[in-house]
Design a protein around this motif. Structure first.
Motif, short mmCIF file in Angstrom:
data_model
loop_
_atom_site.label_atom_id
_atom_site.label_comp_id
_atom_site.label_asym_id
_atom_site.label_seq_id
_atom_site.Cartn_x
_atom_site.Cartn_y
_atom_site.Cartn_z
N THR A 11 0.81 -1.21 -0.11
CA THR A 11 -0.05 -0.09 -0.10
C THR A 11 0.96 1.29 0.15
O THR A 11 2.12 1.28 0.65
CB THR A 11 -0.75 -0.05 1.29
OG1 THR A 11 -0.27 0.33 2.41
CG2 THR A 11 -1.77 -1.08 1.36
N TYR A 13 0.20 5.79 -0.12
CA TYR A 13 -0.72 6.77 -0.04
C TYR A 13 -0.52 8.19 -0.45
O TYR A 13 -1.42 9.02 -0.40
CB TYR A 13 -1.52 6.86 1.39
CG TYR A 13 -1.60 5.36 2.07
CD1 TYR A 13 -3.00 4.81 1.60
CD2 TYR A 13 -0.68 4.72 2.93
CE1 TYR A 13 -3.10 3.53 2.31
CE2 TYR A 13 -1.12 3.59 3.39
CZ TYR A 13 -2.03 2.99 2.92
OH TYR A 13 -2.39 1.58 3.57
N LEU A 30 -0.81 -0.09 -4.09
CA LEU A 30 -2.18 -0.33 -3.77
C LEU A 30 -2.54 0.92 -2.79
O LEU A 30 -2.03 1.37 -1.84
CB LEU A 30 -2.69 -1.40 -2.95
CG LEU A 30 -3.92 -1.62 -2.46
CD1 LEU A 30 -5.04 -1.27 -3.65
CD2 LEU A 30 -4.39 -2.73 -1.61
N GLY A 32 -4.73 1.83 -1.00
CA GLY A 32 -6.05 1.18 -0.15
C GLY A 32 -7.04 2.10 0.34
O GLY A 32 -6.76 3.21 0.92
N ASP A 33 -7.97 1.72 0.58
CA ASP A 33 -8.91 2.49 1.71
C ASP A 33 -8.63 2.34 3.10
O ASP A 33 -8.86 3.14 3.89
CB ASP A 33 -10.46 2.11 1.11
CG ASP A 33 -10.71 0.89 1.89
OD1 ASP A 33 -9.75 -0.07 2.00
OD2 ASP A 33 -12.04 0.54 1.62
N SER A 34 -7.64 1.72 3.27
CA SER A 34 -6.88 1.42 4.50
C SER A 34 -6.23 2.71 4.88
O SER A 34 -5.82 3.07 6.07
CB SER A 34 -5.76 0.39 4.57
OG SER A 34 -4.93 0.54 3.60
N ASP A 73 -8.49 1.59 -4.53
CA ASP A 73 -9.61 0.91 -3.92
C ASP A 73 -10.87 1.86 -4.00
O ASP A 73 -10.86 3.09 -4.10
CB ASP A 73 -9.55 0.78 -2.35
CG ASP A 73 -9.15 -0.57 -1.80
OD1 ASP A 73 -9.23 -1.49 -2.55
OD2 ASP A 73 -8.62 -0.54 -0.95
N LYS A 102 -9.87 -1.56 -7.13
CA LYS A 102 -10.18 -2.73 -6.34
C LYS A 102 -11.53 -2.53 -5.86
O LYS A 102 -11.75 -1.63 -4.97
CB LYS A 102 -9.10 -2.76 -5.55
CG LYS A 102 -9.34 -4.27 -4.80
CD LYS A 102 -8.05 -4.82 -3.88
CE LYS A 102 -7.55 -3.87 -2.75
NZ LYS A 102 -9.00 -3.90 -1.80
N HIS A 126 -11.40 -8.66 -4.56
CA HIS A 126 -11.16 -8.86 -3.04
C HIS A 126 -12.12 -9.74 -2.43
O HIS A 126 -13.33 -9.30 -2.27
CB HIS A 126 -11.11 -7.20 -2.31
CG HIS A 126 -10.57 -7.37 -1.06
ND1 HIS A 126 -9.66 -6.31 -0.50
CD2 HIS A 126 -10.47 -8.23 0.04
CE1 HIS A 126 -9.43 -6.59 0.67
NE2 HIS A 126 -9.81 -7.77 1.00
N VAL A 169 -7.21 -10.13 -4.72
CA VAL A 169 -6.78 -10.24 -3.61
C VAL A 169 -7.38 -11.09 -2.47
O VAL A 169 -8.78 -11.03 -2.48
CB VAL A 169 -6.80 -8.78 -2.88
CG1 VAL A 169 -6.65 -8.88 -1.48
CG2 VAL A 169 -5.76 -7.83 -3.62
N GLU A 171 -7.98 -12.10 1.37
CA GLU A 171 -7.64 -11.60 2.58
C GLU A 171 -8.17 -12.40 3.85
O GLU A 171 -9.13 -12.75 3.75
CB GLU A 171 -8.08 -10.22 2.78
CG GLU A 171 -7.68 -9.54 4.31
CD GLU A 171 -7.89 -7.91 4.41
OE1 GLU A 171 -8.28 -7.54 3.65
OE2 GLU A 171 -7.62 -7.42 5.38
N ILE A 192 -3.26 -11.59 1.54
CA ILE A 192 -2.67 -10.97 2.86
C ILE A 192 -3.31 -11.66 4.03
O ILE A 192 -4.75 -11.57 4.11
CB ILE A 192 -3.17 -9.35 2.85
CG1 ILE A 192 -2.92 -8.67 4.09
CG2 ILE A 192 -4.49 -9.04 2.36
CD1 ILE A 192 -2.97 -7.09 4.24
N VAL A 202 0.42 -8.92 -0.59
CA VAL A 202 0.31 -7.37 -0.22
C VAL A 202 0.44 -7.07 1.55
O VAL A 202 -0.23 -8.03 1.92
CB VAL A 202 -1.25 -6.92 -1.00
CG1 VAL A 202 -2.45 -7.73 -0.55
CG2 VAL A 202 -1.15 -5.26 -0.57
N VAL A 204 0.07 -3.51 4.22
CA VAL A 204 0.04 -2.21 4.63
C VAL A 204 1.49 -1.79 4.89
O VAL A 204 1.98 -2.37 5.76
CB VAL A 204 -1.29 -1.78 5.70
CG1 VAL A 204 -1.19 -0.78 6.06
CG2 VAL A 204 -2.74 -2.63 5.18
O1 KIV Z 1 -7.15 -0.89 1.92
C1 KIV Z 1 -6.23 -1.89 1.83
O2 KIV Z 1 -5.11 -1.81 2.47
C2 KIV Z 1 -6.27 -3.23 1.27
C3 KIV Z 1 -5.42 -4.29 1.72
C4 KIV Z 1 -5.33 -4.83 2.96
C5 KIV Z 1 -5.40 -5.56 0.59
O3 KIV Z 1 -7.52 -3.56 0.68
#
Ligand code: KIV
Length: 254
Positions: A11, A13, A30, A32-34, A73, A102, A126, A169, A171, A192, A202, A204
């Motif tokens: 990931t 950002y 990625l 990610g929405d994380s 995401d 994703k 996912h 993905v 998870e 993950i 993958v 974070v």
């Molecule tokens: O948002 C994210 O970081 C994810 C990963 C956990 C695959 O979707």
């Protein structure tokens, strides 16, 4: 790359981190929405908006000085209910610099998946532990432990593959379930917390870099302790400002 070479996804950002990571052997960033949990201080990913994702995707695209592919995401409620709206939102992420979008879910989102693919946009699926369904799943729990849910996992994976997704993905599922899906699909799987046999991994970035200290899930390996390094540096800076040791001779304009 399947099955010759493992795919490395991490990931990312922001632009500076993308620049640092651009030549580190990462195949896919990625966004990610994380980002909601690790950067924006939200409790979970449900509060992340399309505007958040567009903002961070643009930043990563600006910092990506290598040839790293970018996946973004689609956030909660941006694709599930309305295929037309799903296409519009996916296009926003592609315009922001993503190569893939994703989406979390299986057969229940297949109409949106098909509509996005028909519009010419590549999708990463996912399945397994899906953080956007945390309320339905009753928390961050390992999924697909029994035969029935593993059967459903495989059916969803095959339906997504048939709809035309580019990779999947997986998870938070037992290693044997991920191995079975990986062997049955032609497209690559990226794991993950899904064991050793997926076609790629993958993590974070804030977890593997040791930025996020609150807890360490079993599947995370910490490759650095950046939180400790940052705290030490800030403490030393504070001591030196208070004592007058900083700025030093070399930091002063004459
Ligand atoms: O948002 C994210 O970081 C994810 C990963 C956990 C695959 O979707």
């Amino acid at each position: 790359m399947k099955p010759k070479e493992k795919i490395v996804m991490l990931t990312c950002y922001d632009a500076l981190t993308a620049k640092i990571l651009s030549h580190s052997g990462i195949d896919i960033f990625l966004v990610g929405d994380s980002v909601g949990n690790v950067k924006l201080g939200y409790e979970n990913t449900l509060s992340v908006t399309m505007d958040d994702m567009v903002h961070h995707t643009k930043a990563v695209a600006r910092g990506n000085t290598g040839k790293v592919k970018i996946a973004s995401d689609m956030p909660y409620k941006s694709y599930e209910d309305n295929p037309e709206q799903a296409v519009e939102n996916a296009q926003r992420l592609i315009k922001a610099g993503a190569d893939y979008v994703k989406l979390e879910g299986g057969k229940e989102i297949i109409n949106s998946v098909r509509a996005i693919i028909n519009s010419g946009i590549k999708i990463i699926g996912h399945l397994g532990l899906m953080p956007q369904s945390i309320e339905k799943m009753g928390g961050y729990k390992i999924q697909c432990r029994d035969e029935q849910s593993q059967k459903k996992l495989l059916e969803d994976a095959l339906a997504l593959e048939q709809a035309g997704i580019s990779m999947l993905v997986l998870e938070g599922i037992p290693e044997n379930a991920a191995k079975n899906v990986t062997e049955k699909l032609k497209i690559p799987t990226i794991g993950i917390g899904a064991g050793r046999y997926t076609d790629g991994q993958v993590l974070v970035s804030d977890d593997m870099l040791g930025m996020f200290e609150d807890f360490k899930p079993k599947f995370v390996k910490r490759y650095a302790n950046l939180a400790g390094i940052i705290k030490q540096a800030a403490e030393q800076y504070s001591r030196e400002v208070k004592s007058g040791a900083f700025p030093e001779e070399e930091n002063i304009y004459k």
